[in-house]
Motif scaffolding. Structure first.
Motif, PDB file in Angstrom:
ATOM      1  N   HIS A  46       0.843  -1.207   0.000  1.00 29.00           N
ATOM      2  CA  HIS A  46       0.000   0.000   0.000  1.00 29.00           C
ATOM      3  C   HIS A  46       0.871   1.247   0.000  1.00 29.00           C
ATOM      4  O   HIS A  46       1.575   1.537   0.974  1.00 29.00           O
ATOM      5  CB  HIS A  46      -0.928   0.045   1.218  1.00 29.00           C
ATOM      6  N   HIS A  53       1.223   5.439  -2.107  1.00 28.29           N
ATOM      7  CA  HIS A  53       0.830   6.447  -3.092  1.00 28.29           C
ATOM      8  C   HIS A  53       2.177   7.003  -3.566  1.00 28.29           C
ATOM      9  O   HIS A  53       2.684   7.990  -3.006  1.00 28.29           O
ATOM     10  CB  HIS A  53      -0.028   7.536  -2.440  1.00 28.29           C
ATOM     11  N   HIS A  78      -8.738   1.800   1.027  1.00 26.64           N
ATOM     12  CA  HIS A  78      -8.434   2.072   2.447  1.00 26.64           C
ATOM     13  C   HIS A  78      -9.590   1.537   3.283  1.00 26.64           C
ATOM     14  O   HIS A  78     -10.754   1.728   2.913  1.00 26.64           O
ATOM     15  CB  HIS A  78      -8.324   3.581   2.704  1.00 26.64           C
ATOM     16  N   HIS A 134      -4.680  -0.659   5.962  1.00 23.77           N
ATOM     17  CA  HIS A 134      -4.790  -0.205   7.355  1.00 23.77           C
ATOM     18  C   HIS A 134      -5.533  -1.207   8.237  1.00 23.77           C
ATOM     19  O   HIS A 134      -4.932  -1.809   9.107  1.00 23.77           O
ATOM     20  CB  HIS A 134      -5.402   1.204   7.465  1.00 23.77           C
ATOM     21  N   ASP A 140       2.286   3.118   3.061  1.00 19.59           N
ATOM     22  CA  ASP A 140       1.461   4.288   2.779  1.00 19.59           C
ATOM     23  C   ASP A 140       2.331   5.317   2.051  1.00 19.59           C
ATOM     24  O   ASP A 140       3.478   5.037   1.709  1.00 19.59           O
ATOM     25  CB  ASP A 140       0.821   4.859   4.054  1.00 19.59           C
TER      26      ASP A 140
HETATM   27 ZN   LIG Z   1      -3.074   5.293   1.815  1.00 18.89          ZN
END
Ligand SMILES: [Zn+2]
Ligand SMILES: C[C@H]1O[C@@H](n2cnc3c(O)ncnc32)[C@H](O)[C@@H]1O
Length: 434
Positions: free
Chosen positions: A65, A67, A213, A250, A302
């Protein structure tokens, strides 16, 4: 040294340490592990030989996960709660992003990931066709999703559907076996039930993953219950979003029944401990419930605005420590399980192979410095990898047998650093002028 980045053919990593034994790893022309062991060199006539003495080999790490292009936002907004951080700082800046920003931000992310041993990542962001260009050039594997956010607005939903369809068509047309498309409904608080259902159906039809998410904060749970009368995992499930192709990031505030649901649906749950601690989401993923449920628990960083780095070696340590601390258990998430989260579980989540150093697996291999202080003494490779080392110990990285970094050199590093820094500065400048 340059030859090693362009050379093609069979390869031998000679005399490398794997789980305490000295072995050879033979890699065929297709980039697959042909053999591993004391006699592995007999399985191929190697065109390229890498000296593995003073190196410890582990499987390539998988970031489930992130970005990626948020590298450009590193340090832009820290020490805030998630809702304000997103709505007051991150989303206003992202409104000024360009395709070139995403290209250079993703190149910087790839550079950082390669330097810390990551060979594959699961990305959710914008201008993802340009992210694909970056991944193509850098040589890693990636699953790319457009961040679908409709905020309950029909017009916006139509635009998000168009952007998602365009990305999936683009990735499929590229025919790069290292790059896959996914559908990326952002969350239950930014995507309407209609939007979530469309995402689930489209992913099913295309046979691709869903990246979402889930239950990051307590507010997400209470708002979801207030609006829809059910908890987020149940809501996602009723919209069809929980499948064996789903990666849910998460999963901090899941209750025990939701964990069982994720296990029943065969979902991959991506633990992101550094981001969760920094944003003080105030509850650690219930790893023990998810593990008991049979869900595939994997690891992510993340984005760089909430981590603020992409180093999975560090993240394994955060995961192992956070779980012990939060759930008051010295035995929870031991080093070997943390390594499995970042390797085999990640590879299973993204469908990139077994994520192990075994014959027949893709040669996604990381060589750590056995002479670095963090590897002295080497009583236990998993222990040193999780508790002592960080990305600085990574010396060489292979993805599908192709060398992406050797002796800490990555081709093109200077240009990436220069262009990404300039893009970040220009982005913030444009936002200030607006
Ligand atoms: Zn994220
Ligand atoms: C794709 C969008 O997701 C945003 N984002 C980045 N980190 C998080 C997080 O921890 N929770 C929710 N959303 C996040 C990113 O800025 C994009 O807008």
């Amino acid at each position: 040294m340059n030859d090693i980045f362009t050379a093609r053919g069979s390869m031998l990593i000679a005399g490398v340490t794997v789980n305490g034994s000295t072995v050879d790893i033979a890699i065929d022309e297709e980039g697959m592990i042909a053999g591993i062991g004391k006699d592995a060199r007999k399985t191929i006539d190697a065109d390229i030989i890498i000296d593995g003495s003073d190196r410890v080999a582990i499987p390539g790490l998988v970031n489930t996960h992130t970005h990626a292009a948020m590298t450009l936002l590193r340090g832009y907004a820290d020490d805030m709660p998630l809702a304000e951080w997103l709505s007051e700082k991150i989303w206003p800046l992202e409104a000024h992003l360009s395709g070139d920003d995403v290209y250079w931000g993703t190149k910087l992310a790839c550079l950082e990931m390669i330097k810390s041993g990551t060979v594959a990542f699961n990305d959710m962001y914008f201008f993802m066709e340009r992210a694909a260009d970056a991944v193509d050039e850098m040589g890693l594997r990636a699953t790319l999703a457009y961040g679908f956010i409709d905020l309950g607005m029909e017009e916006k939903r139509a635009a998000e559907i168009k952007a998602t369809e365009a990305l999936v068509a683009h990735v499929k047309a590229r025919k790069n076996p290292r790059i896959q498309a996914a559908v990326g409904p952002h969350s239950v608080y930014t995507v309407s039930p209609e939007g979530l259902s469309w995402c689930a159906e489209f992913a099913e039809e295309q046979g691709i993953a869903v990246h979402v998410h889930l239950s990051e904060t307590e507010k997400e749970v209470t708002d979801c219950v207030a609006e829809f009368g059910k908890r987020p995992a149940v809501h996602l499930d009723e919209c069809g979003c929980l499948t064996p192709r789903t990666v849910a990031a998460h999963c901090c505030w899941l209750d025990e029944a939701e964990c069982r649901l994720l296990g029943e649906r065969g979902v991959s749950a991506s633990h992101n401990p550094a981001s969760n601690m920094k944003l003080a989401v105030n509850r650690a993923m219930p790893y023990h419930w998810l593990k008991a449920s049979g869900a595939n628990v994997c690891l992510g960083t993340d984005g760089c605005a909430s981590n603020n780095s992409l180093d999975l070696l560090e993240e394994m340590k955060f995961a192992a420590l956070l779980q012990k601390f939060a759930w008051n258990s010295q035995t929870l998430l031991p080093a070997g399980e943390a390594v499995a989260m970042a390797t085999s579980a990640g590879a299973r989540a993204l469908g990139t192979g077994p994520g192990t150093l075994t014959a027949g697996a893709p040669a996604d291999i990381v060589l750590l410095d056995a002479r670095a202080a963090c590897n002295i003494p080497l009583h236990n490779t998993d222990s040193n990898t999780v508790y002592a080392c960080n990305g600085g110990a990574v010396m060489t990285v292979l993805c599908q047998g192709r060398v992406l970094m050797h002796e800490r050199t990555v081709p093109g590093e200077e240009e990436i650093v220069r262009e990404a820094a300039a893009a970040a500065q220009a982005l913030v400048g444009r936002a200030r002028e607006a």
